[in-house]
Design a protein around this motif. Sequence first.
Motif, PDB file in Angstrom:
ATOM      1  N   PRO A  39      -6.224   5.636  11.717  1.00 43.18           N
ATOM      2  CA  PRO A  39      -5.060   6.057  10.923  1.00 43.18           C
ATOM      3  C   PRO A  39      -3.956   5.008  10.841  1.00 43.18           C
ATOM      4  O   PRO A  39      -3.397   4.769   9.761  1.00 43.18           O
ATOM      5  CB  PRO A  39      -4.581   7.309  11.660  1.00 43.18           C
ATOM      6  N   GLU A  40      -3.662   4.349  11.975  1.00 47.34           N
ATOM      7  CA  GLU A  40      -2.596   3.346  11.947  1.00 47.34           C
ATOM      8  C   GLU A  40      -2.989   2.125  11.130  1.00 47.34           C
ATOM      9  O   GLU A  40      -2.135   1.445  10.542  1.00 47.34           O
ATOM     10  CB  GLU A  40      -2.225   2.931  13.373  1.00 47.34           C
ATOM     11  N   THR A  94      -2.609   3.002   7.329  1.00 49.94           N
ATOM     12  CA  THR A  94      -1.174   3.105   7.036  1.00 49.94           C
ATOM     13  C   THR A  94      -0.553   1.719   6.897  1.00 49.94           C
ATOM     14  O   THR A  94       0.198   1.451   5.942  1.00 49.94           O
ATOM     15  CB  THR A  94      -0.457   3.895   8.142  1.00 49.94           C
ATOM     16  N   ALA A 119       0.923  -0.159   3.498  1.00 49.18           N
ATOM     17  CA  ALA A 119       2.309  -0.638   3.490  1.00 49.18           C
ATOM     18  C   ALA A 119       2.381  -2.119   3.148  1.00 49.18           C
ATOM     19  O   ALA A 119       3.307  -2.558   2.446  1.00 49.18           O
ATOM     20  CB  ALA A 119       2.958  -0.367   4.844  1.00 49.18           C
ATOM     21  N   HIS A 132       3.418   3.611   0.002  1.00 49.83           N
ATOM     22  CA  HIS A 132       3.916   4.534   1.026  1.00 49.83           C
ATOM     23  C   HIS A 132       3.175   5.854   0.907  1.00 49.83           C
ATOM     24  O   HIS A 132       3.047   6.409  -0.191  1.00 49.83           O
ATOM     25  CB  HIS A 132       5.423   4.759   0.835  1.00 49.83           C
ATOM     26  N   ILE A 133       2.651   6.378   2.028  1.00 51.91           N
ATOM     27  CA  ILE A 133       1.926   7.646   2.032  1.00 51.91           C
ATOM     28  C   ILE A 133       2.925   8.794   1.943  1.00 51.91           C
ATOM     29  O   ILE A 133       3.745   8.985   2.834  1.00 51.91           O
ATOM     30  CB  ILE A 133       1.055   7.799   3.293  1.00 51.91           C
ATOM     31  N   SER A 170      -0.965  14.055   2.402  1.00 51.71           N
ATOM     32  CA  SER A 170      -2.388  13.879   2.654  1.00 51.71           C
ATOM     33  C   SER A 170      -3.059  15.232   2.835  1.00 51.71           C
ATOM     34  O   SER A 170      -2.402  16.257   3.042  1.00 51.71           O
ATOM     35  CB  SER A 170      -2.617  13.010   3.898  1.00 51.71           C
ATOM     36  N   GLY A 180       3.183  13.113   4.689  1.00 49.89           N
ATOM     37  CA  GLY A 180       2.721  11.896   5.350  1.00 49.89           C
ATOM     38  C   GLY A 180       1.246  11.963   5.684  1.00 49.89           C
ATOM     39  O   GLY A 180       0.458  12.640   5.024  1.00 49.89           O
ATOM     40  N   LEU A 181       0.875  11.262   6.748  1.00 45.42           N
ATOM     41  CA  LEU A 181      -0.530  11.221   7.148  1.00 45.42           C
ATOM     42  C   LEU A 181      -0.953  12.477   7.896  1.00 45.42           C
ATOM     43  O   LEU A 181      -2.105  12.912   7.821  1.00 45.42           O
ATOM     44  CB  LEU A 181      -0.774   9.977   8.022  1.00 45.42           C
ATOM     45  N   LEU A 189      -5.289  10.605   0.449  1.00 39.28           N
ATOM     46  CA  LEU A 189      -3.901  10.176   0.547  1.00 39.28           C
ATOM     47  C   LEU A 189      -3.265  10.120  -0.834  1.00 39.28           C
ATOM     48  O   LEU A 189      -3.869   9.619  -1.784  1.00 39.28           O
ATOM     49  CB  LEU A 189      -3.824   8.796   1.194  1.00 39.28           C
ATOM     50  N   CYS A 201      -0.208   8.317  -2.441  1.00 36.42           N
ATOM     51  CA  CYS A 201       0.685   7.210  -2.114  1.00 36.42           C
ATOM     52  C   CYS A 201       1.555   6.874  -3.312  1.00 36.42           C
ATOM     53  O   CYS A 201       1.178   7.080  -4.453  1.00 36.42           O
ATOM     54  CB  CYS A 201      -0.106   5.973  -1.709  1.00 36.42           C
TER      55      CYS A 201
END
Length: 248
Positions: free
Chosen positions: A163-164, A167, A171, A176-177, A180, A231-232, A243, A245
Motif C-alpha cells: 500500500p505505501e 501511494t 504521488a 492523490h488518492i 478506494s 483515501g486508501l 483507487l 485519484c
Amino acid sequence: MPTHFAPAPRSDADLLAANRSFYEPLWAEARLVPPERFNTWPLVRELAALSTRRLEIAPGLRPRLPLQDTCFVDLSTEALRKLRRQGASAVHGTIGALPYADAQFDLVCAFDILEHVADDHGALGELARVAAPGATLLLSVPLHIAAWTPFDEFVGHCRRYEPEHITALLARHGFHIEQSAIYGMQPKSSRLLEIGQWYLTHKRERAMWWYNRVFMPIAVRMQKPLQWRAGLGDTAGVDEILLVCRKT
C-alpha cells in the motif's frame, strides 16, 4: 494465501509475450461485456457524465467506460476488432507509449494493467502526461507481495504492490488518492486457481469455453456493490483495490 512465492524478474519482452499468449486467445473466444454489467458502473456513470474526454487503457472485452465518446487503447487485435464492431474508438497501443497529446483527457482508466508492465514508473508517467490538470484517474492494482502465487505469474503479473508503495508512486507522478474500494473477481480459493491454471495450460480451448460462457457470467452476476472509503483505507487482507485519484 501462500506466502513462500515471489515474483521473478521479467523483461518487457517476456511480459509482453506472456500477456499476448494469455489474453489474445481469451478475447478471441469471448464476447464483449458492456460496462453497465460491472459494479464500477455507478461511479463511472457519474464521472463520465462530467467528461467527454475519456480514455481507457487495455480494456480487452471488459470495458468499464461507456463505449461511445471514449478512446480505448489495447494491444489485442481481437479486442480491438470487437470493440470497433460495437462502435467504439479503439486504437493499437501500450500504456508505456500512449498515442495521444499531453493533457488531453479528464477521465483516465487503467484497470488491472499496471502490474503487467515492467516499467510502472514510465507507465504512470504516461498516464500523468495525457491527463489534464484536475483529471480523475481510476486505477486498480493487486496488493501485498505475501499474497503472490504462481497464478500471478501465469496471467502475466510483474508485481503486487504494498500500500505505501503504490501511494508513493502515484504521488510522485502527481496523483492523490481520494477514495478506494476493495475490488476484483478472482476466486479466493487457491485450489480453484490451481485447477484453472492446469486447464488453461493443458486444455486451453475447453478452459476458455467454460470461462467465457459459465464462470465469467456467474462472476458478473455475483458482484457486490463497491463500498467506498476515504483515501486508501485499511488494506489488511485485501487482494485487489480500486483507487479514485485526482491529478493535482
